[in-house]
Write an enzyme that holds these catalytic residues in place. Structure first.
Site, mmCIF file in Angstrom:
data_model
loop_
_atom_site.group_PDB
_atom_site.id
_atom_site.type_symbol
_atom_site.label_atom_id
_atom_site.label_comp_id
_atom_site.label_asym_id
_atom_site.label_seq_id
_atom_site.Cartn_x
_atom_site.Cartn_y
_atom_site.Cartn_z
ATOM 1 C CD GLN A 104 60.244 32.433 49.442
ATOM 2 O OE1 GLN A 104 60.086 31.355 48.624
ATOM 3 N NE2 GLN A 104 61.233 32.895 50.104
ATOM 4 N NE ARG A 112 73.039 36.196 48.877
ATOM 5 C CZ ARG A 112 73.447 36.625 50.001
ATOM 6 N NH1 ARG A 112 74.110 35.778 50.869
ATOM 7 N NH2 ARG A 112 72.946 37.863 50.677
ATOM 8 C CG PHE A 136 62.173 25.386 49.800
ATOM 9 C CD1 PHE A 136 62.621 25.121 51.050
ATOM 10 C CD2 PHE A 136 61.116 24.586 49.397
ATOM 11 C CE1 PHE A 136 61.901 24.223 52.120
ATOM 12 C CE2 PHE A 136 60.509 23.713 49.949
ATOM 13 C CZ PHE A 136 60.694 23.548 51.495
ATOM 14 N NE ARG A 158 66.962 26.197 53.287
ATOM 15 C CZ ARG A 158 66.390 25.225 53.914
ATOM 16 N NH1 ARG A 158 65.853 24.097 53.462
ATOM 17 N NH2 ARG A 158 66.407 25.284 55.339
ATOM 18 C CG PHE A 199 69.741 34.344 46.093
ATOM 19 C CD1 PHE A 199 68.428 34.269 45.842
ATOM 20 C CD2 PHE A 199 70.401 35.643 45.832
ATOM 21 C CE1 PHE A 199 67.688 35.525 45.025
ATOM 22 C CE2 PHE A 199 69.892 36.783 45.258
ATOM 23 C CZ PHE A 199 68.454 36.376 44.734
ATOM 24 C CD GLU A 255 69.683 32.295 51.642
ATOM 25 O OE1 GLU A 255 69.925 33.183 52.373
ATOM 26 O OE2 GLU A 255 69.656 32.111 50.227
ATOM 27 C CB ALA A 264 68.489 37.290 51.847
ATOM 28 C CD GLU A 286 63.351 36.482 46.588
ATOM 29 O OE1 GLU A 286 63.823 35.475 47.030
ATOM 30 O OE2 GLU A 286 64.023 37.819 46.502
ATOM 31 C CB THR A 337 73.601 41.891 47.572
ATOM 32 O OG1 THR A 337 72.891 41.166 46.694
ATOM 33 C CG2 THR A 337 74.756 40.639 48.067
#
Lengths: 490, 780
Positions: free
Chosen positions: B213, B326, B244, B358, B360, B731, B529, B248, B460
């Site tokens: 990703q 988060r 998902f 997903r 996070f 998400e 995100a 990442e 963020t």
């Protein structure tokens, strides 16, 4: 003796004499044939991304069944027609109706599971013109999708059934007669086939007689019917097996017959083949079979294999033991028969001599006024391995006293095992809530289960007792089991 | 002038924004022609990687004997940390806490120690089993309780959010509850396992196909490990078989291993772990334990909340910092907390380093909030839905709009969504029927719950909120589209192509969607995100805008008209009184030497965040939704069934309703799996025993709700000027599944006549449900 197996791959007739006994169909398709539409998701028969159809001649003619290519060993493919996702669309690129429905309903997102879903839906489409929601979900039990939530895939299955045109393009319908002829000629050879590569042998006996003989000569051989267990020895443990005797094609082991006393199930009868008959004779077992693996596993796996491997968590032994089934073992030198429960001696140890194999299981028909139930408890309802599986057979006498009771559990001990303490306390007693609730704790004398990732010992013990409660409630006319679809919908 | 005699004058183009369009690869998916990395034809001599994994959770490596590995059939090279030309580090945070290959210290069961490269994958896997490694065991702990007992360090700095006077308010009457909730992790179970395929080039160059990703991070990590500049590495990703969040950061290691071997051996190298390896050696959703202390009144109105969010982070930081942040950002769910104090505890454990998934951290934070609502509801004897409504954020001016992180909630539509869903799902009547059913049913019990979702959109880390795109218009009028976002099934490529088609007013089949590559758009952010469409759609739009401006200038020059007289109509341009087909017009522009290519760029406005102060405006906007679920449970076994789910979800003005509904349905079912059957189980040795689909159970078709109604809030438009006024969708709907857990909880509570909160933890496996039933029975 021949030294090559013969099969048809999509449109191509092949003779293959250069493969090892642990080579999988999936690797053959992807690495040797570059048919990369079939995907590897898990390599253990649990996700369905590698689903292909395998056509074979049966008593019902040429039938196509979904199977997991990842754990299907090449040596088991003699005399079959392998159909991959590449075979479906027309040469001009026009999609097969099943594929078109998946596109129309937005049934693919990442697309990796999609060819497997297409093949499972295609298998359903070929065998069931008007599938119910339950049929569709059942056909999809062996296919995991992590993106869509399945709703659009189920809708695609419904759409393709509703819009089923009368004259449509379908490659298997088109070629059916020709394929049948070719498969028939492949199967009519009477030779045992032995394929050798780097010294390792795949043996495909021509008959049960030949199987018995070759097994007596090679008592250390691995016998493979469905490979739903052995396949994982290969893909996960990387075990080298030599020789391997493939028996799934032996029609003599595939007979399932309803006799006066019950059902005789050949060792090579798949779960799928058994399901219809069991639905008629012992419906509780028919419903249990729907919860064993997915369609692909039920099409490959055999009840004989489920018993022969001696697993403490096999799903068929508990109900078969509770019904008083008998097992017939055969070898080159003869046969012997025993109560199924005696076959399981200890963890990993069965009453089977070298060169001996399971030939058939005879399941008595439950007596007219008896009660029988089997309950499988697993984390996920479908396509999961039991945390525990309990089966109950009860016969009351004219006074309402317990005349006969057999309770057998899987997942509660090192072998599938009867709850003899509980049974003894119930025999001769009134079948009443007072009695039943008083004997629940006797399960602790019968079973000291383990804790593992499927359940804790505490849960297993408590649930075993509660299943007796459930059985009592059901015999008292108060069904307490959840069913996604009403039983009459089935 | 030009020939404009006759061509079809379509009223609208095929594939504009805001219409349901099939996934761009749908046809290829169903025919098996969609190419995943393992399907790419291999160059002659391609080698395959296998891994030697630690079978200890925490140990010193005493010795490594790889002679048998080297001697195994087909083996070409065995690689250890000593062979790494650059840094032995694939940590995404710059903390150097994540070695590519362990050297002297093993920190989790399944940590890679060496890699083997052989002529076939089978040979590599077999050879890897032949190593002899001696260990000296060290004490280990696998979970949050163990971490706390052992005084485990944090893998990254905790965060605190505070507003009001929580210390003073928390103990004030009338009512207070102190308890905790355990929340399990989750395996991504993307159907395509991780894979990397490296093809060496001249100089320092390597091309790496990676199922990731985050191609830019893979590029930077591979360069870091090889010790070469970023420009030497090109990373390509056409599509993933699911991500998902699991792809990442976790793809870095496979890409780096393949690239090192490819350069060393000057051969193409493919690295594809087996599913069991993938599940054992890549991170998952964080398990959490939430300890909460809440003060509220008899109506159920919250006065103060003090809560701690402890997370099982694994052995390294990875993304645990932003994930636990988060969780705190979503610890309010949709509710206003007048006084609040929230802290995170990102705990180190001897398990694989947990990562993005997903939501996070958001789902865990939000689940904690919904548990608190349940506690209050059972304490005051109300339907949790009433308590929810009482505590929703208010409209601007209500004095109830400030989040614990001091951002104002300015776009709140949750009350409207919940009201509409309550009506459309016939919630009240169904709840009443269930209460009556439960009175009559000794074994089977039912439950129903309506839960809200409010999810903050933006990374963020402010810097990640940027994106680039590259758009070429070729002189035949065909369009090449590239951007930094990746396609993992979510339909991003389709949506961005719709933006481009819409911008130029051409049929979407003119737009060629091309594989994401670091060579075309640099320094991209992860497709994560939920931001893929927001960021890349706007970047692509910006590129189109630039080209269109040049085309308009050209038209004004050539036709001697004002800008206002140039209009992009479907597949044609109106210039004054003339109408010219798009391709004819483009060709003319080319001959006039107009630049027909542009790099687009976008950065999200308005956002800022001061983590140390716990104050700022971290989210550009919020996405909302609500869900009602009804379930049945068996109080003898803990088994359950999903009877019905109704969803109303806010995606703003949808770019593609079909794709958005697919995201919602899929996210819900995935969330339901997280909260029900998906259980990660480590044994006493710290070994993950649920490492394959045979032991780890994600939902099947037969697990989804038997009745499943999903609607978009069609009236919604993003208050902010996002692409097409749409909202992010990846998400937020995941958390709709919280309704399932609460519905099961209600069914459990019925056993004790709803007198107590069942405190049903997640995942609610049949076992956990049965044990909760037993607790309720003990109360009754």
């Amino acid at each position: 003796m021949s030294s090559a197996i013969r099969f048809i791959l999509n449109t191509e007739e092949l003779s293959l004499g250069d493969f090892g006994p642990t080579e999988t169909l999936l690797d053959y398709l992807r690495l040797k044939r570059r048919l990369t539409g079939t995907k590897e998701g898990c390599a253990e028969g649990d996700c369905g991304a590698c689903t292909v159809l395998v056509g074979r001649l049966s008593e019902r003619g040429l039938i196509y069944e979904s199977v997991n290519a990842c754990i299907r060993l090449l040596g088991s493919l003699h005399g079959t027609h392998i159909v991959t996702v590449e075979h479906l669309a027309a040469k001009d690129g026009i999609l097969h109706p099943v594929q078109q429905a998946m596109v129309d309903c937005h049934g693919s997102q990442c697309g990796f599971c999609t060819p497997g879903f297409v093949m499972s839906l295609y298998g359903l489409w070929l065998s069931n013109e008007q599938p119910s929601r339950q049929d569709i979900e059942s056909a999809l039990q062996g296919n995991l999708c992590r993106c869509t939530g399945y709703e659009p895939i189920v809708k695609a299955a419904e759409q393709v059934a509703e819009s089923r045109p009368s004259a449509l393009f379908d490659p298997l319908e088109r070629d059916r007669t020709e394929i049948m002829g070719k498969l028939f000629s492949m199967q009519s050879a009477t030779d045992t086939i032995v394929v050798e590569k780097d010294g390792a042998r795949s043996i495909v006996p021509a008959s049960v007689e030949a199987f018995a003989e070759v097994f007596s000569q090679n008592p250390d051989a691995t016998v493979v019917a469905g490979a739903t267990d052995v396949g994982l020895w290969v893909t996960k443990q990387l075990r080298l097996l030599d020789p391997v005797i493939f028996i799934n094609h032996l029609s003599e082991l595939k007979s399932i017959t309803i006799e006066d006393g019950g059902v005789s199930i050949g060792a090579g009868v798949s779960y799928a083949d058994a399901q219809g008959v069991m639905d008629a004779v012992v419906p509780a077992i028919g419903r249990l079979i729907d919860r064993i693996g997915g369609s692909q596993v039920r099409n490959m796996g055999t009840i004989g294999g489920n018993i022969a491997n001696g697993s403490p968590i096999g799903d068929t032994p508990p109900p078969l033991i509770a019904l008083g089934a008998e097992l017939t073992l055969r070898s080159h030198s003869g046969r012997r028969t025993m109560p199924l429960e005696n076959y399981f001696i200890a963890y990993g140890k069965q009453d089977r001599q070298p060169g001996e194999f399971v030939e058939k299981i005879v399941v008595p028909r439950p007596a007219e006024d008896s009660h029988f139930a089997v309950y499988k408890i697993s984390k996920r309802r479908d396509e999961d391995i039991s945390a525990l599986c309990g089966a109950f057979y009860l016969m009351l006498d004219a006074e309402g006293l317990v005349e006969e009771i057999r309770i057998a559990f899987g997942g509660m001990a090192a072998i599938p095992k009867r709850a003899t303490h509980v049974e003894d306390m119930l025999i001769g007693q009134p079948w009443s809530w007072g009695v039943v609730s008083a004997v629940r704790d006797a399960f602790d004398a019968d079973f000291q289960p383990l804790t593992d990732w499927r359940a804790t010992a505490e849960y297993r013990s408590l649930t075993a007792k509660n299943l007796l409660t459930r059985f009592f409630l059901e015999t008292a006319g108060a069904p307490s089991e959840l069913h996604r679809f009403e039983l009459e919908e089935a | 002038m030009m020939d404009n005699t006759s061509f079809p004058m379509k009223p609208v183009i095929d594939g504009p924004m805001h219409v349901s369009l099939k996934h761009d690869s749908a046809h290829k998916h169903v025919t098996g022609q969609a190419e995943y990395i393992d399907d790419i034809p291999e160059p002659a001599g391609t080698l395959h990687g296998g891994l030697g994994l630690a079978d200890r959770a925490h140990a010193q490596i005493v010795s490594i004997d790889l002679e048998a590995v080297k001697a195994a059939p087909g083996v070409v090279w065995v690689m250890t940390a000593d062979d790494i030309p650059g840094a032995n580090d694939v940590g995404s945070t710059g903390r150097h806490d994540e070695p590519l290959l362990a050297t002297d210290l093993v920190q989790f069961h399944g940590q890679p120690i060496f890699a083997v490269f052989a002529e076939t994958r089978d040979q590599a896997r077999r050879a890897a089993l032949l190593a002899k490694i001696e260990y000296s065991d060290l004490p280990h702990w696998s979970d949050i309780a163990g971490a706390r007992d052992n005084g485990a360090p944090f893998v990254t700095e905790p965060m605190t959010l505070k507003r009001g006077e929580p210390e003073a308010e928390i103990g004030k009457p009338p009512l207070r509850v102190q308890a905790s909730m355990e929340i399990g992790g989750q395996e991504h179970f993307y159907l395509e396992s991780h894979i990397a395929f490296a093809i060496p080039g001249e100089d320092d160059d390597v091309i790496v196909w990676s199922s990731t990703q985050h191609p830019s991070e893979v590029q930077h990590m591979v360069a870091h490990v090889l010790g070469v500049p970023n420009h030497a590495i090109e990373v390509r990703t056409r599509r993933m078989g699911g991500g998902f969040g699991g792809k990442e950061t976790q793809g870095n290691q496979f890409a780096a291993l393949a690239a090192v071997a490819a350069k060393k051996l000057n051969r193409a190298v493919k690295f594809r772990p087996d599913r069991d390896e993938d599940m054992s050696m890549t991170g998952k959703r964080h398990d959490f334990r939430v300890d909460y202390d809440i003060a509220f009144d008899e109506d159920g109105r919250i006065h103060a909340v003090d809560a701690t969010y402890a997370a099982r982070c694994g052995f390294s930081a990875d993304l645990s910092g932003p994930v636990t942040d988060r969780a705190l950002f979503h610890a309010d769910s949709s509710y206003f907390y007048p006084h609040v104090h929230l802290t995170s505890q990102p705990l180190k454990t001897h398990t694989v380093s947990n990562t993005a998934f997903r939501g996070f951290g958001g789902p865990q934070g939000m689940l904690g909030a919904e548990r608190m609502i349940e506690e209050i509801a059972y304490a005051v004897g109300k339907d949790p839905l009433e308590v929810r409504k009482l505590n929703f954020y208010g409209q601007p001016g209500s004095g109830r709009t400030t989040t614990p992180y001091h951002q104002q909630v300015e776009d709140c539509v949750i009350a409207r969504i919940v009201d509409e869903l309550e009506q459309s799902s016939d919630y009240q009547a169904r709840r009443q029927a269930i209460l009556e059913f439960n009175e009559q049913s000794p074994v089977i019990r039912k439950g129903i719950a309506l839960t809200p979702v409010k999810f903050g959109i933006s990374f963020t880390l402010t810097a990640y909120n940027q994106a680039g795109a590259l758009v070429h218009v070729y002189n035949d009028g065909s369009i090449h589209l590239n951007h930094g976002g990746t396609e993992m099934g979510q339909g991003l490529y389709t949506k961005v192509a719709q933006v481009v088609a819409d911008a130029f007013q051409v049929d979407i089949d003119r737009v060629k969607i091309t594989a994401t590559t670091t060579g075309k758009v640099p320094n991209t952010s992860a497709t994560a995100a939920s931001s893929g469409s927001d960021l890349n759609g706007m970047a692509a739009y910006d590129a189109c805008r630039q080209i269109k401006e040049r085309l308009v200038d050209f038209a004004c020059r050539q036709w001697k008209v004002e800008k206002s007289e140039v209009e992009f109509l479907p597949n044609r341009i109106r210039i004054g009184g003339d109408t010219v087909p798009f391709d004819t017009f483009v060709k003319a522009a080319y001959y006039d030497r107009v630049q027909l290519s542009a790099a687009g760029f976008y950065k999200t406005p308005k956002i800022h965040w001061d983590r140390a102060a716990g104050k700022g405006h971290p989210f550009y906007y919020f996405a909302y939704g609500a869900c009602v679920s009804e379930v049945s449970i068996d109080t003898l076994t803990g088994e359950y069934m999903m009877d019905r789910t109704d969803i109303l979800h806010d995606v703003g003005k949808s770019l593609n309703p079909a794709i958005d509904i697919g995201q919602i349905e899929g996210a819900f079912v995935q969330g339901m799996g997280w909260l029900t059957t998906e259980e990660l189980w480590w044994d006493a040795k710290g070994r993950l025993r649920t490492h394959a689909p045979s032991t780890y159970k994600i939902p099947l078709a037969s697990d989804r709700p038997k009745i499943f109604n999903v609607q978009l809030a069609e009236w919604s438009e993003n208050a902010e000027p996002t692409v097409g006024r749409s909202k992010a969708v990846g998400e937020p709907p995941f958390m709709l599944a919280i309704s399932v857990l609460e519905a099961i909880s209600m069914a459990v509570a019925s056993v004790a006549d709803y007198a107590a909160c069942p405190r049903l933890d997640a995942p609610a496996t049949p076992e956990r449900v049965l044990m909760a039933v037993e607790r309720m029975k003990a109360l009754g």
